[in-house]
Design an enzyme around this catalytic site. Structure first.
Site, mmCIF file in Angstrom:
data_model
loop_
_atom_site.group_PDB
_atom_site.id
_atom_site.type_symbol
_atom_site.label_atom_id
_atom_site.label_comp_id
_atom_site.label_asym_id
_atom_site.label_seq_id
_atom_site.Cartn_x
_atom_site.Cartn_y
_atom_site.Cartn_z
ATOM 1 N N GLU A 95 7.959 3.403 6.100
ATOM 2 C CA GLU A 95 9.041 4.262 5.732
ATOM 3 C C GLU A 95 9.717 3.862 4.444
ATOM 4 O OE1 GLU A 95 11.497 5.510 8.993
ATOM 5 O OE2 GLU A 95 12.969 4.556 7.743
ATOM 6 N N CYS A 108 14.518 2.508 -1.030
ATOM 7 C CA CYS A 108 14.302 1.282 -0.275
ATOM 8 C C CYS A 108 12.879 1.315 0.276
ATOM 9 C CB CYS A 108 15.325 1.218 0.859
ATOM 10 S SG CYS A 108 15.092 -0.195 1.929
ATOM 11 N N CYS A 115 7.165 -7.379 11.078
ATOM 12 C CA CYS A 115 7.588 -8.577 10.356
ATOM 13 C C CYS A 115 7.369 -9.763 11.276
ATOM 14 C CB CYS A 115 9.066 -8.473 9.985
ATOM 15 S SG CYS A 115 9.621 -9.802 8.900
ATOM 16 N N CYS A 119 13.993 -12.747 12.799
ATOM 17 C CA CYS A 119 15.447 -12.867 12.642
ATOM 18 C C CYS A 119 16.080 -12.218 13.878
ATOM 19 C CB CYS A 119 15.917 -12.192 11.363
ATOM 20 S SG CYS A 119 15.187 -12.956 9.897
ATOM 21 N N CYS A 122 17.569 -8.453 13.886
ATOM 22 C CA CYS A 122 16.820 -7.392 13.195
ATOM 23 C C CYS A 122 15.853 -6.709 14.158
ATOM 24 C CB CYS A 122 16.057 -7.984 12.014
ATOM 25 S SG CYS A 122 15.098 -6.748 11.120
ATOM 26 N N GLY A 162 9.587 -5.635 6.701
ATOM 27 C CA GLY A 162 8.694 -6.717 6.283
ATOM 28 C C GLY A 162 9.346 -7.716 5.351
ATOM 29 N N SER A 194 14.188 -8.417 -1.741
ATOM 30 C CA SER A 194 15.036 -9.090 -0.763
ATOM 31 C C SER A 194 14.161 -9.988 0.116
ATOM 32 C CB SER A 194 15.744 -8.047 0.097
ATOM 33 O OG SER A 194 16.493 -8.684 1.108
ATOM 34 N N HIS A 218 23.081 -14.895 5.551
ATOM 35 C CA HIS A 218 23.608 -14.626 6.892
ATOM 36 C C HIS A 218 24.333 -15.769 7.584
ATOM 37 C CE1 HIS A 218 21.572 -10.916 6.371
ATOM 38 N NE2 HIS A 218 20.373 -11.355 6.631
ATOM 39 N N CYS A 336 20.086 -0.501 7.678
ATOM 40 C CA CYS A 336 19.511 -1.846 7.644
ATOM 41 C C CYS A 336 19.048 -2.301 9.021
ATOM 42 C CB CYS A 336 20.535 -2.860 7.158
ATOM 43 S SG CYS A 336 21.144 -2.546 5.526
#
Ligand code: SAH
Length: 364
Positions: A95, A108, A115, A119, A122, A162, A194, A218, A336
Site C-alpha cells: 500500500e 508514503c 516486517c 515493535c 505496531c 516494512g 524511516s 520511541h 501510522c
C-alpha cells in the site's frame, strides 16, 4: 521449451538500464530514453516509444516488459489522504498513502510485505515478515499515483510497511529512480527514509544514497527501547545515536527526525522528555511526536493530548524543534502502524469485517 522470462524494466535504475541495453547489443543511451518514457511520461508500451527504431521496439517486445503492480483498491479518506492498494502477487498486497497538504503532496511507501522487527506497538509487526519488495514494486507505488491516478507527488517518505534498511539494495535502486532527472527529479530534501535503526545498514545507506533520515526512537533509554523496539538489543542507543549523527554530518542544514510514538503511561512522562533531551544533546534534531494509533489486540493507549503537548513544550524549550504529527487517514486504516498487507492471514484473530478492511493494508 518455454521462452526465457522477460526482464521487467521497471526493476532498473539508470545504471542497470544502461547495462541491460548493452547486454542486448544496444547503445546505453537507448536505455536512458526508455527510462524517461517509463518514469517521466508513464509509457509502458514499447510501441508508443516513438524515438526508438521499429527494430529495437520489436527486440524489446521479445526480451523485456514494463510490468506495473495492479491497483486493486483505491480509497480516499474523509481528510483528503488517499490510499492505494497494489497487488504484487497472488498472496501479497502493498500500500501507498497519498497525503496532500497546503504546499506539498507526500507519498508514503512500503519497502517490505510485513516486517520482521516486532515493535510492540505496531500492527504490521503482528503479521510477521513475508518478503522484501523488488525495485519495481517499490517504484510502482510512485509510478501508479503519478501516471495512472493523476496525483502529483512532491515528497516521498519510506514510512509504510516494512523496514527499508532490511531491504537496502532494492530501496536504493528505487531511490535512484526517484532522484533521477530523467524520472521524477525528487531532490534529496524531498526523500525520507524511516528506520528503526539497523546501524550497519545505516552506514551503508550513507555511502549509497543521499536522503533525509527519520529514526523510530520511541524511548529515551535502552531499557524501555529494548521493550518497544526490540532491534535496540542488537544496536543500542550508544551505537545508534552516533551513527545518526554521522549520517547528517557535512550538511549544516540537516537534522535527524526522531519519531516518538506517544504511549500513555509508558514513554510520555516529563522525566522521559528530560531524558530524551539529554540523549539528543549535540545532535541536530527534529522531534516528531506521533499519537499512538490503536489497533485490535494492542494493550497500549494513546497519550492524552495535554500530555503530548506538555512533552512537546518541554522538548521545545531545550531547542529541539518538536511537532505533533497529525493523525490522518485513520478512517481508512491508512494511519501510522495500521498497515497490514497479507491477503490471507489465518493467525490473526480479528472480526471478519475488520479483517476484510485490514487485508487492504496501510500505514504512515
Ligand atoms: N520500519 C520503519 C518504517 C515503518 S513505520 C521504522 O521503524 O521507522 C513508520 C512509523 O510509524 C514508525 O515511526 C513507527 O514506529 C510508527 N508506528 C508504528 N506503529 C504505530 C502505531 N500503532 N501508532 C503510531 N505510530 C506507529
Amino acid at each position: 521449451m518455454g521462452t526465457a522470462q522477460k526482464t521487467n524494466l521497471l526493476e532498473l535504475d539508470r545504471k542497470a538500464m544502461e547495462a541491460f541495453f548493452q547486454s542486448i547489443g544496444q547503445k546505453a543511451f537507448h536505455g536512458r530514453n526508455v527510462l524517461k518514457w517509463i518514469h517521466k511520461h508513464g509509457v509502458t508500451d514499447f510501441d508508443a516509444m516513438t524515438d526508438l527504431s521499429k527494430n529495437l521496439r520489436q527486440l524489446l517486445e521479445t526480451v523485456a516488459e514494463v510490468r506495473v503492480p495492479e491497483v486493486v483498491f483505491d480509497k480516499p479518506s474523509l481528510d483528503g489522504t488517499h490510499k492505494y492498494v497494489l497487488e504484487v502477487d497472488s498472496h501479497n498486497r502493498i500500500e501507498a498513502v497519498h497525503i496532500p497538504d497546503d504546499n506539498r503532496n507526500t507519498l508514503c511507501v512500503s519497502s517490505q510485505v510485513g516486517c520482521a522487527l516486532e515493535c510492540s506497538f505496531c500492527s504490521t509487526a503482528r503479521q510477521g515478515f513475508n518478503r522484501n519488495l523488488s525495485v519495481a514494486e517499490i517504484i510502482g507505488q510512485l509510478w501508479t499515483p503519478v501516471h495512472r491516478l493523476g496525483k502529483p507527488v512532491s515528497n516521498v517518505v519510506m514510512m509504510g510497511m516494512g523496514e527499508p534498511l532490511a531491504n537496502l539494495e532494492n530501496v536504493v535502486g528505487a531511490l535512484n529512480i526517484m532522484q533521477d532527472t530523467l524520472c521524477y527529479s525528487l531532490s534529496k530534501h524531498k526523500l525520507t527514509i524511516s528506520t528503526s535503526g539497523i546501524v550497519p545498514a545505516l552506514r551503508r545507506l550513507r555511502e549509497l544514497s543521499d536522503v533525509c533520515l527519520a529514526v523510530s526512537l520511541h524511548a529515551p533509554n535502552n531499557e524501555l527501547r529494548n521493550e518497544l523496539v526490540p532491534i535496540n538489543r542488537k544496536y543500542p542507543l550508544e551505537e545508534l545515536i552516533p551513527a545518526c549523527k554521522a549520517f547528517i554530518e557535512g550538511d549544516k542544514r540537516r537534522k535527524v527526525t526522531w519519531e516518538y510514538v506517544m504511549l500513555d503511561g509508558v514513554n510520555d512522562s516529563d522525566a522521559h522528555a528530560r531524558q530524551l533531551i539529554r540523549l539528543l544533546e549535540g545532535v541536530p534534531s527534529k522531534l516528531n511526536l506521533i499519537p499512538f494509533n490503536p489497533f485490535p489486540g494492542s494493550s497500549y493507549r494513546t497519550s492524552p493530548p495535554e500530555r503530548v503537548e506538555r512533552f512537546r513544550q518541554i522538548t521545545m524549550k531545550s531547542g529541539i524543534i518538536s511537532i505533533t504529527r497529525k493523525t490522518r487517514g485513520d478512517d481508512i486504516d491508512a494511519a501510522c502502524g495500521q498497515l497490514v498487507g497479507r491477503v490471507k492471514d489465518k493467525s490473526r484473530r480479528l472480526p471478519p469485517a475488520q479483517q476484510a478492511m485490514e487485508s487492504q493494508g496501510s500505514a504512515i
